[in-house]
Enzyme design. Sequence first.
Site, mmCIF file in Angstrom:
data_model
loop_
_atom_site.group_PDB
_atom_site.id
_atom_site.type_symbol
_atom_site.label_atom_id
_atom_site.label_comp_id
_atom_site.label_asym_id
_atom_site.label_seq_id
_atom_site.Cartn_x
_atom_site.Cartn_y
_atom_site.Cartn_z
ATOM 1 N N ALA A 124 55.341 32.748 41.491
ATOM 2 C CA ALA A 124 56.444 33.642 41.138
ATOM 3 C C ALA A 124 57.647 33.487 42.062
ATOM 4 C CB ALA A 124 55.941 35.085 41.199
ATOM 5 N N ASN A 190 49.894 37.379 46.356
ATOM 6 C CA ASN A 190 49.895 35.919 46.283
ATOM 7 C C ASN A 190 51.190 35.356 46.856
ATOM 8 O OD1 ASN A 190 47.348 35.409 45.029
ATOM 9 N ND2 ASN A 190 48.186 36.236 43.136
ATOM 10 N N HIS A 220 61.426 39.893 44.261
ATOM 11 C CA HIS A 220 61.001 39.344 45.548
ATOM 12 C C HIS A 220 62.251 39.047 46.352
ATOM 13 C CE1 HIS A 220 57.092 38.779 43.671
ATOM 14 N NE2 HIS A 220 57.680 38.112 42.699
HETATM 15 N N1 LIG Z 1 51.099 32.770 42.875
HETATM 16 C C1 LIG Z 1 51.713 33.669 42.121
HETATM 17 O O1 LIG Z 1 52.896 33.928 42.272
HETATM 18 C C2 LIG Z 1 50.942 34.371 41.038
HETATM 19 C C3 LIG Z 1 51.611 35.219 40.142
HETATM 20 C C4 LIG Z 1 50.902 35.828 39.117
HETATM 21 C C5 LIG Z 1 49.522 35.630 39.027
HETATM 22 N N2 LIG Z 1 48.899 34.809 39.922
HETATM 23 C C6 LIG Z 1 47.434 34.612 39.850
HETATM 24 O O2 LIG Z 1 47.084 34.182 38.568
HETATM 25 C C7 LIG Z 1 45.893 34.862 38.166
HETATM 26 C C8 LIG Z 1 45.802 34.895 36.630
HETATM 27 O O3 LIG Z 1 46.870 35.658 36.102
HETATM 28 P P1 LIG Z 1 46.897 36.010 34.547
HETATM 29 O O4 LIG Z 1 48.136 36.787 34.306
HETATM 30 O O5 LIG Z 1 46.636 34.781 33.722
HETATM 31 O O6 LIG Z 1 45.631 36.995 34.471
HETATM 32 P P2 LIG Z 1 44.729 37.373 33.188
HETATM 33 O O7 LIG Z 1 43.988 38.598 33.601
HETATM 34 O O8 LIG Z 1 45.527 37.372 31.952
HETATM 35 O O9 LIG Z 1 43.716 36.156 33.092
HETATM 36 C C9 LIG Z 1 42.735 35.858 34.047
HETATM 37 C C10 LIG Z 1 41.589 35.179 33.290
HETATM 38 O O10 LIG Z 1 40.714 34.556 34.232
HETATM 39 C C11 LIG Z 1 39.379 34.819 33.822
HETATM 40 N N3 LIG Z 1 38.528 34.729 35.009
HETATM 41 C C12 LIG Z 1 38.406 35.634 36.001
HETATM 42 N N4 LIG Z 1 37.538 35.157 36.932
HETATM 43 C C13 LIG Z 1 37.104 33.951 36.503
HETATM 44 C C14 LIG Z 1 36.215 32.977 37.021
HETATM 45 N N5 LIG Z 1 35.557 33.181 38.169
HETATM 46 N N6 LIG Z 1 36.028 31.808 36.322
HETATM 47 C C15 LIG Z 1 36.680 31.605 35.152
HETATM 48 N N7 LIG Z 1 37.538 32.527 34.601
HETATM 49 C C16 LIG Z 1 37.744 33.662 35.280
HETATM 50 C C17 LIG Z 1 39.419 36.217 33.198
HETATM 51 O O11 LIG Z 1 38.339 36.405 32.305
HETATM 52 C C18 LIG Z 1 40.761 36.164 32.479
HETATM 53 O O12 LIG Z 1 40.630 35.644 31.158
HETATM 54 C C19 LIG Z 1 46.024 36.251 38.814
HETATM 55 O O13 LIG Z 1 44.762 36.830 39.030
HETATM 56 C C20 LIG Z 1 46.729 35.940 40.126
HETATM 57 O O14 LIG Z 1 45.803 35.779 41.194
HETATM 58 C C21 LIG Z 1 49.581 34.190 40.913
#
Ligand SMILES: NC(=O)c1ccc[n+]([C@@H]2O[C@H](COP(=O)([O-])OP(=O)(O)OC[C@H]3O[C@@H](n4cnc5c(N)ncnc54)[C@H](O)[C@@H]3O)[C@@H](O)[C@H]2O)c1
Length: 268
Positions: A124, A190, A220
């Site tokens: 992000a 994150n 941010h």
């Molecule tokens: N770096 C960044 O700036 C940033 C920003 C936003 C999100 N993220 C990360 O991205 C992740 C995903 O975001 P999203 O919006 O797609 O979330 P989301 O909730 O829509 O999707 C997450 C998916 O991962 C699956 N999942 C959870 N644990 C799992 C595992 N151990 N193995 C396989 N699948 C698994 C869940 O069932 C779900 O379908 C967030 O949890 C966050 O940590 C990072």
Amino acid sequence: MSARRVVLIGYGAIAADIVAALRAAREPGYALAVLLRPGSSSAGRVPEGVAALSGLDEVATFAPDLVIEAAGHGAVRESVPGCLALGLPVLISSIGALHDETFFAALVATARDGGGRLLLASGALGGLDYVRAVRHAKQLELRYQSRKPPAAWSGELRALGHDPAALSRPVTLFSGTAREAAALYPQNLNVAAALALAGPGFEATGVDVVCDPAATGNTHVVTVSSEFGTMALEIANQPSPTNPKSSWIVAQAILAAVDQHFSPVVMM
Ligand SMILES: NC(=O)c1ccc[n+]([C@@H]2O[C@H](COP(=O)([O-])OP(=O)(O)OC[C@H]3O[C@@H](n4cnc5c(N)ncnc54)[C@H](O)[C@@H]3O)[C@@H](O)[C@H]2O)c1
């Protein structure tokens, strides 16, 4: 040229955006698979032509050129060590999971021993190239402010005696180091973790978490000052239409990283 082979860990909002874009990519195109937990409710949404894998042995057989994690901190712990041990490059978005020093050191050791590579997505945020450039500056001051609407922190506000619906001015929920912030809000930081790892580390990165009733999206603000100069950066992200907790830009940032991973020209 044969199709590039990519495995995504999880199939949530971010992964679905990435899969849709990679499926539409032109030559050489992508052969895609998703690694799902047993009984995952996402299984029924995986598009035709994208393989659903259920374990590391199936990842090894698929032989990806790149693995992408967009599933959460638990997925980093569960699946990333095994992928690195297979010698694979793994691009992770849930960078906050790396605030645990012992776990991070173990991942680095696994990558070294197995020939894998841990790639950290900018997610992000932007400006990490500048932060990397000044990380060894003698007079470095790096501060990150997360500014979100009250709905994003309603539980925390109530715990402090505020009514999230009636907030009339910004409230600072936290002010401290990235190390302290990561321990208090592990799932939410994150971006702070990415800054700390690009920059001077978790202890030397300052973090403020602010709830602002005037905020419309996730903002941010990063300020940097050193003997080399200053940087002030503000990014206001739109929420993902399919998961309001994540910023819409994150999938695009990961796609840009995928492009760099396979490109003969890399911007560092
Ligand atoms: N770096 C960044 O700036 C940033 C920003 C936003 C999100 N993220 C990360 O991205 C992740 C995903 O975001 P999203 O919006 O797609 O979330 P989301 O909730 O829509 O999707 C997450 C998916 O991962 C699956 N999942 C959870 N644990 C799992 C595992 N151990 N193995 C396989 N699948 C698994 C869940 O069932 C779900 O379908 C967030 O949890 C966050 O940590 C990072």
